[in-house]
Scaffold this active site. Structure first.
Site, mmCIF file in Angstrom:
data_model
loop_
_atom_site.group_PDB
_atom_site.id
_atom_site.type_symbol
_atom_site.label_atom_id
_atom_site.label_comp_id
_atom_site.label_asym_id
_atom_site.label_seq_id
_atom_site.Cartn_x
_atom_site.Cartn_y
_atom_site.Cartn_z
ATOM 1 N N CYS A 1 -1.761 5.050 1.063
ATOM 2 C CA CYS A 1 -2.727 5.356 2.111
ATOM 3 C C CYS A 1 -2.718 6.844 2.394
ATOM 4 O O CYS A 1 -1.706 7.406 2.815
ATOM 5 C CB CYS A 1 -2.424 4.589 3.381
ATOM 6 N N ASN B 1 0.855 -1.181 0.000
ATOM 7 C CA ASN B 1 0.000 0.000 0.000
ATOM 8 C C ASN B 1 0.895 1.236 0.000
ATOM 9 O O ASN B 1 1.370 1.669 1.043
ATOM 10 C CB ASN B 1 -0.897 -0.026 1.240
HETATM 11 C C1 LIG Z 1 -12.446 1.785 6.209
HETATM 12 C C2 LIG Z 1 -11.422 1.557 5.145
HETATM 13 C C3 LIG Z 1 -10.126 1.162 5.472
HETATM 14 C C4 LIG Z 1 -9.171 0.944 4.480
HETATM 15 N N1 LIG Z 1 -7.916 0.515 4.826
HETATM 16 C C5 LIG Z 1 -7.023 0.227 3.842
HETATM 17 C C6 LIG Z 1 -5.752 -0.325 4.163
HETATM 18 O O1 LIG Z 1 -5.439 -0.572 5.325
HETATM 19 N N2 LIG Z 1 -4.889 -0.581 3.152
HETATM 20 C C7 LIG Z 1 -5.211 -0.337 1.848
HETATM 21 O O2 LIG Z 1 -4.410 -0.587 0.966
HETATM 22 N N3 LIG Z 1 -6.422 0.161 1.510
HETATM 23 C C8 LIG Z 1 -7.326 0.450 2.484
HETATM 24 N N4 LIG Z 1 -8.568 0.935 2.128
HETATM 25 C C9 LIG Z 1 -8.886 1.161 0.719
HETATM 26 C C10 LIG Z 1 -9.679 -0.005 0.127
HETATM 27 O O3 LIG Z 1 -8.936 -1.200 0.185
HETATM 28 C C11 LIG Z 1 -10.091 0.299 -1.336
HETATM 29 O O4 LIG Z 1 -8.907 0.488 -2.099
HETATM 30 C C12 LIG Z 1 -10.944 1.536 -1.457
HETATM 31 O O5 LIG Z 1 -11.856 1.617 -0.386
HETATM 32 C C13 LIG Z 1 -11.718 1.623 -2.786
HETATM 33 O O6 LIG Z 1 -12.571 0.546 -2.961
HETATM 34 P P1 LIG Z 1 -14.156 0.579 -2.600
HETATM 35 O O7 LIG Z 1 -14.736 1.769 -3.294
HETATM 36 O O8 LIG Z 1 -14.684 -0.728 -3.045
HETATM 37 O O9 LIG Z 1 -14.227 0.748 -1.108
HETATM 38 C C14 LIG Z 1 -9.522 1.165 3.117
HETATM 39 C C15 LIG Z 1 -10.832 1.573 2.798
HETATM 40 C C16 LIG Z 1 -11.776 1.762 3.778
HETATM 41 C C17 LIG Z 1 -13.166 2.197 3.377
#
Ligand SMILES: Cc1cc2nc3c(=O)[nH]c(=O)nc-3n(C[C@H](O)[C@H](O)[C@H](O)COP(=O)(O)O)c2cc1C
Ligand SMILES: Cc1cc2nc3c(=O)[nH]c(=O)nc-3n(C[C@H](O)[C@H](O)[C@H](O)COP(=O)(O)OP(=O)(O)OC[C@H]3O[C@@H](n4cnc5c(N)ncnc54)[C@H](O)[C@@H]3O)c2cc1C
Ligand SMILES: Cc1cc2nc3c(=O)[nH]c(=O)nc-3n(C[C@H](O)[C@H](O)[C@H](O)COP(=O)(O)OP(=O)(O)OC[C@H]3O[C@@H](n4cnc5c(N)ncnc54)[C@H](O)[C@@H]3O)c2cc1C
Ligand SMILES: Cc1cc2nc3c(=O)[nH]c(=O)nc-3n(C[C@H](O)[C@H](O)[C@H](O)COP(=O)(O)O)c2cc1C
Ligand code: FES
Ligand code: FES
Lengths: 303, 244, 303, 244
Positions: free
Chosen positions: C130, C127
């Site tokens: 972030c 990642n």
């Molecule tokens: C509450 C939350 C926590 C997340 N934590 C991480 C994380 O720890 N590492 C990471 O690479 N992406 C993290 N993400 C990003 C998601 O993995 C994803 O890339 C992003 O939410 C877009 O996809 P979506 O629209 O389906 O949620 C997080 C997203 C959310 C909503």
């Protein structure tokens, strides 16, 4: 209760400005309501030469937003001056914001010079960020040196205030805002559309003939708020906040983030009365939130 | 351009095809072939859905639509007495010409607006025939309505499961239908095929729309002379101006 | 009908992978359904040291999307290895994707080395994007040189395939994708969240204690599709498409854009059964669209 | 964790405060103070809304909520027989202690979950008093329900328009209420004020939630020993572990 705000060169009765590309040349909306109630409005982006724009489909849809790839279809700045703005004058007696696009610096300057002759234009809005024009446009908005250079040369070419409209599709929008401020920009309009796409599931092909398009509407509001908030910290010229504003609450939120006025884009397309309804709703929302003067809330989220 | 309409009925009349009667302002409707633009309350249907006016009287208007994607799917489930936010009427509509013998040519969900044209022709005592093209027998609708206006109605289906077999032009030719003017609405392919023939008439086109009332330039359609907004200077174009 | 797809180092029964941060360490979801039906999943981002994350509120909401500023709260890679993955093994017998965050290159490498010891980890997901970690993280994702350097060094530190997860908050995501591919990345995961904010209208203050947060959900889907489509043209390693996927139709659309597999993030949060429901719905949607083998549709929108 | 619940009633019981009775699965509810998470169908209410369980029996559960923003506004307009998508039950809930004389302390919309606690105490024959704090007389609700369980109920309002005047701690002190354990739910300020006193008990907290079931770490709350997810290891914390 005070709703009037001031932008460089324009004192507005209220901060509501229909956004470029979503309000035509205004007179179309005069069929629905008296457009003199608006703070001002920004007309459909015009370019030095007439443009026919992209192939259709130019419109796609997504959850809580839309995509467009109009490609700056417009009759050219001379026709805007002679035909469109004359039609506008019959129904509108305030100043309008002239949204100008282009592919080369020379085009921009020439178009700005021509439109500056109009006595109804109150400010120039340089669209350095249209994502749908293949030849250029987007390039200006993603590079701080070009953006600054364009701003400087346009400022030299007109006596009107120059607002620069920024693209959100960049790593560091603050850096570009600072560069255009230093180059003499009188205000910043932000944000233009995000770049997005949709694919037709039946055909497997992109919905838009242009493949990619500009994504707008309530879906993009958090991105717009963040960028306005970020740029507010870095510049001292006023910001016109744009992106996903659908109602008077959104207006207040955008002003809290740092906007002096706001532009309403997509909302006008799905509801032709949107800008009027927002103006009508604003005093009541101000009362609910205990706001007496909109000037006092600009940038409140920073306090 | 009034906004609120009440659903009086909404019923299946052919395969995935619904007829909806709406109560509301109709006084500004000025020509057959105009359309309405319906707001469908769902985050995935952000834009309005354009649907042609099939019929109207002083207080009601009727549309006929086919379930195509998410928006029309939701529409098909709309219950009686639901209030819908609608912009109406939009577009230019057909301009009725006073010639001797006219032909209405409809394909699929292009059929509905022609019913208003037919009623207008009856009113003006203009003679006309009707040609309707569908994919198959399950898709056929409105045939009886046209017949009840006293017109000769020719139905053709692509697979021959009802009426004649083939497209509308095949039918016109094989039946040697005589007409000096036509009004057509249907898939772009059908419209383009018509324009390629020597006939003279008007055709109603479709484009994806951002607004439906001329503000966004989303629906621009190149014609021989200029660009026209399908929602404003269209959806009806003259056959002579259509660019292929 | 074939739903299985292949990522470097992992053959998946289906392309559905719950996304990092939205599926905890998996076992929480095993209360709701058998998580072995998944293609795989990416666990909550872990870092070398334990992190407590940001102050609350960490969550905000917007039209068709949400904002989060968790700040990578996690028990540290050693505890993940010893405690979390052990708990996971009791309910899950497939490979998991190890999502790794960090503030320095050294931290990343160390964490990757530790997690690589686990026999349940099938790939590393770096990642580099972030947006909620103040010290670093975002920097890696917005600069192609650092991104490439990090990728190269991590590749040297592990035998596992390395997927690099890109940030959408950049001017040119293709350039970064190309850089990490050249540096040895085995696949690309994209996109992470957009940066956004909301402001509380009653208080005038940002809703998130962290001011800005990551914006996710259906609102961002067109941006994700566009970026996947764009990167697909520029790299030859597989792409894991992420962003706003809510149902099986969205899965197909993302694969048409160029994704080999997809990750489901936010959908799991508003509906704990989301990933299962998508897997259940997929064959029926494939039938409806005439798709026999998902491998044949990857990048169809480019044809 | 069942999903579909039917609204049996939804009525105003105090200023902007509604009581909703839902029909659906309640068999997994294991402690008073657990909550449910309601999906509200509107693009602007993307996340679910957490609301405490006020009462339940074999087939129904009751919630009491105040209209605060867009989500609760829409909820308040939900009609009878509407089906709602709900996750239930969530969270730990209160752990009933067997002590001599207990006190229930509720503030505003923190009052509802305490009613389940009260019923449980009655069942176990534990003696208790009830202290309810509201802003003003228009906000007061549930007083009668607690009384009908046979408890002494003390109501206080901030502006003194009903019952005593002042906050719940003022009341406890001025009335010299004796108790050896308490259960509290209300605004964070009230909870923190309680923890600062020497009393021992349990308190139910609120945090903005992404999921409500432990997956997102959005609701983490620092305690003296560790982080706890308010939705999973909470919403109820022991007074001894609350970090001020
Ligand atoms: C509450 C939350 C926590 C997340 N934590 C991480 C994380 O720890 N590492 C990471 O690479 N992406 C993290 N993400 C990003 C998601 O993995 C994803 O890339 C992003 O939410 C877009 O996809 P979506 O629209 O389906 O949620 C997080 C997203 C959310 C909503
Ligand atoms: C002037 C006009 C009149 C029409 N009259 C009728 C009618 O009388 N009966 C009928 O059944 N259909 C009619 N259509 C087509 C109808 O608008 C589409 O079938 C409908 O918009 C599909 O929406 P959806 O949500 O079901 O499909 P989706 O594919 O989910 O729609 C996605 C987007 O594409 C747009 N779109 C999809 N197909 C079309 C299309 N063919 N034309 C324009 N936009 C489209 C939608 O409006 C929406 O913005 C007309 C179209 C136009 C432009
Ligand atoms: C465990 C728990 C139990 C609750 N029980 C009750 C109850 O029994 N009765 C009652 O009236 N209220 C209760 N609340 C508060 C209730 O959740 C909020 O009033 C409600 O979410 C507000 O939603 P809205 O759309 O009206 O407001 P908005 O301000 O529009 O909501 C915007 C976002 O903020 C969140 N939010 C706003 N206020 C709160 C809050 N106080 N706590 C958590 N999230 C919030 C919303 O859920 C939503 O995600 C409880 C909260 C929690 C965490
Ligand atoms: C159909 C359409 C056409 C647009 N044309 C222009 C344009 O010509 N010039 C410009 O600067 N912005 C143009 N925009 C961008 C809008 O002015 C605005 O910046 C953007 O849509 C975000 O605001 P919104 O979410 O309120 O729509 C256009 C937007 C739309 C939807
Ligand atoms: S749809 Fe907007 S101009 Fe026609
Ligand atoms: S709200 Fe997601 S973990 Fe508590």
């Amino acid at each position: 209760m005070n709703l009037s705000v001031t932008l460089p060169g324009m004192k507005l009765d209220n901060p509501i400005i229909p956004a470029s590309g979503c309000f035509g040349f205004g007179y179309e909306f005069a069929e629905y309501y008296d457009i003199n109630i608006l703070g001002s409005f920004s007309f459909k982006g015009t370019t030095l030469e007439e443009r026919f724009g992209n192939k259709t489909p130019r419109i796609a849809e997504s959850t809580s937003g839309m995509l467009n790839a109009i490609g700056l279809q417009n009759p050219g700045v001379n026709n805007v001056l002679k035909i469109e703005l004359e039609k506008l004058k019959k129904v509108y007696n305030k100043k309008v914001i002239a949204n100008i696009g282009g592919s080369t610096i020379e085009d921009y300057i020439e178009a700005v010079k021509i439109i500056s002759k109009s006595d109804i234009v109150g400010a120039i809005e340089l669209n350095i960020s249209c994502p749908n024009v293949k030849e250029g446009g987007i390039g200006f908005g993603t590079n701080k040196e070009t953006a600054a250079k364009l701003t400087r040369l346009v400022k030299e070419a007109t006596n009107l205030p120059v607002y620069v409209k920024l693209s959100p599709n960049v790593t560091n929008i603050g850096e570009i805002a600072v560069a255009v401020e230093e180059a003499g920009a009188d205000a910043i309009s932000m944000i233009n559309t995000l770049v997005g796409m949709r694919i037709n599931l039946k055909t497997g092909k992109p919905v838009l003939a242009n493949t990619y398009g500009g994504f707008s509407g309530p879906a993009i509001k958090p991105v717009a708020l963040k960028m306005v908030h970020e740029v507010y910290k870095q510049v001292s010229i006023p910001i016109i906040g744009i992106g996903g504003i659908m109602n008077a609450y959104d207006v207040i939120e955008m002003m809290y983030a740092g906007a002096t006025a706001v532009q309403i884009g997509t909302a006008n397309l799905i509801n032709p009365y949107a800008s009027k309804e927002i103006i009508d709703q604003l005093p009541q929302v101000m009362k609910e939130l205990g706001i007496k003067d909109l000037n006092n809330i600009i940038g409140r989220a920073h306090k | 351009m009034s906004n609120l309409y009440t659903v009086l009925s909404n019923e299946l009349i052919a395969y995935k095809t619904y007829k909806m009667v709406l109560h509301g302002d109709t006084k500004n409707i000025k020509a057959p072939g105009q359309f309405i633009n319906i707001k469908i309350d769902h985050p995935n249907t952000f834009l309005r859905r354009p649907i042609s006016i099939n019929d109207y009287d002083e207080t009601t208007l009727t549309i006929i639509y086919k379930v195509f994607g998410e928006g029309t799917e939701i529409l098909s489930k709309t219950k009686r007495f639901t209030t819908l936010d609608i912009l109406s009427p939009l577009g230019n509509g057909f301009t009725i010409k006073e010639t001797k013998k006219q032909l209405l040519i409809g394909g699929g969900v292009g059929v509905p607006p022609l019913y208003s044209v037919a009623k207008e022709l009856v009113k003006r005592n203009i003679e006309f025939d009707v040609v309707l093209g569908f994919n198959n027998k399950y898709d056929v609708f409105l045939e009886g309505m046209f017949r009840s206006l006293g017109a000769n109605v020719y139905v053709t289906t692509m697979d021959g499961t009802y009426g004649y077999k083939g497209n509308v032009i095949d039918l016109i030719k094989s039946k040697n239908l005589y007409f000096d003017y036509y009004y057509a609405c249907g898939p772009e392919k059908m419209l383009h095929a018509l324009v390629k023939e020597d006939y003279v008439g008007q055709l109603s086109f479709e484009e994806r729309m951002g607004c439906g009332f001329g503000a966004c330039m989303g629906c621009s359609h190149k014609t021989i002379t200029s660009y026209k907004r399908i929602c404003k200077e269209g959806p009806v174009l003259e056959s002579s101006e259509v660019l292929l």
